[in-house]
Write a protein that holds these residues in place. Sequence first.
Motif, mmCIF file in Angstrom:
data_model
loop_
_atom_site.group_PDB
_atom_site.id
_atom_site.type_symbol
_atom_site.label_atom_id
_atom_site.label_comp_id
_atom_site.label_asym_id
_atom_site.label_seq_id
_atom_site.Cartn_x
_atom_site.Cartn_y
_atom_site.Cartn_z
ATOM 1 N N TYR A 1 -73.455 -3.891 -123.378
ATOM 2 C CA TYR A 1 -74.170 -4.230 -124.605
ATOM 3 C C TYR A 1 -73.486 -3.553 -125.786
ATOM 4 O O TYR A 1 -73.388 -4.121 -126.869
ATOM 5 N N ILE A 2 -73.042 -2.317 -125.569
ATOM 6 C CA ILE A 2 -72.265 -1.578 -126.574
ATOM 7 C C ILE A 2 -70.885 -1.351 -125.969
ATOM 8 O O ILE A 2 -70.732 -0.559 -125.037
ATOM 9 N N GLU A 3 -69.898 -2.047 -126.473
ATOM 10 C CA GLU A 3 -68.580 -2.085 -125.845
ATOM 11 C C GLU A 3 -67.832 -0.761 -125.945
ATOM 12 O O GLU A 3 -67.174 -0.323 -124.991
ATOM 13 N N ASN A 4 -67.910 -0.125 -127.097
ATOM 14 C CA ASN A 4 -67.114 1.075 -127.339
ATOM 15 C C ASN A 4 -67.778 2.333 -126.776
ATOM 16 O O ASN A 4 -68.996 2.399 -126.623
ATOM 17 N N PHE A 5 -66.948 3.330 -126.495
ATOM 18 C CA PHE A 5 -67.463 4.657 -126.151
ATOM 19 C C PHE A 5 -67.997 5.315 -127.415
ATOM 20 O O PHE A 5 -67.414 5.184 -128.494
ATOM 21 N N ASN A 6 -69.125 6.002 -127.275
ATOM 22 C CA ASN A 6 -69.727 6.693 -128.409
ATOM 23 C C ASN A 6 -70.052 8.134 -128.039
ATOM 24 O O ASN A 6 -70.283 8.449 -126.864
#
Length: 226
Positions: A52-57
């Motif tokens: 759902y959230i592609e990037n690492f955060n």
Amino acid sequence: MKIKGLLAFTALLATATFTNAQQTYVDLDSGGVDFIYTKKAPSEAAQGTQYYIENFNAAKINDSKEIVLARYNAYSDEMEVKVHDEIMVLDPKEDMVVALTNKSATYVFTQYKNEDGEMGQNYLVLVSDNPNLKIFRSERIFLQPEKHPDTGYQKYKAPMYKKRDAKYYIQMNNGEIVHMSDRRKDIMALIPGKEKDIKTFMKKNKIKVSEDNDLKLLGNYLNTLL
């Protein structure tokens, strides 16, 4: 002669049509019986995404002050963490919390009861967080299998990752986390004796039970009734 020429042209046209449709016209010298074979399209890599959230955060795990880079894999139900440019999978523990520092999502690995009364244990997204009442949302992605054409006139469809419909769960007074119905009358009946108050609040604030922001607002209000 003209008739033979016309038949030859028609046969050539039919062969060209079958070829464009991934079919091959074959005469096996079987007593005038012809066979048509459909060429199987080569498989392709799955389209879409597992996230759902592609990037690492940047995220914090439980009460740790250490910042890690994390993202949730909604297909495998795993929390991925990047360590020195290598992607690792976090070993989940009961009630473990992974909170993105940008506040876009907070994940809780926890047990819950689904709409069929069956127990599960997965990562859920914390939508509304209050002392006496919490609302969670599931994020799930499934892989739709590839589909090969049944005839030469159909197109090959590659496998694709797709989002499942969100399901919501509620926990009151630190009890079990259970499935939360999206029917308004069921939500109004969550707290016995407060049906009219909840109905008035939902109508006044135009609460949509499929919107996270609305459910956060609703959760904050329901918490005051407990």
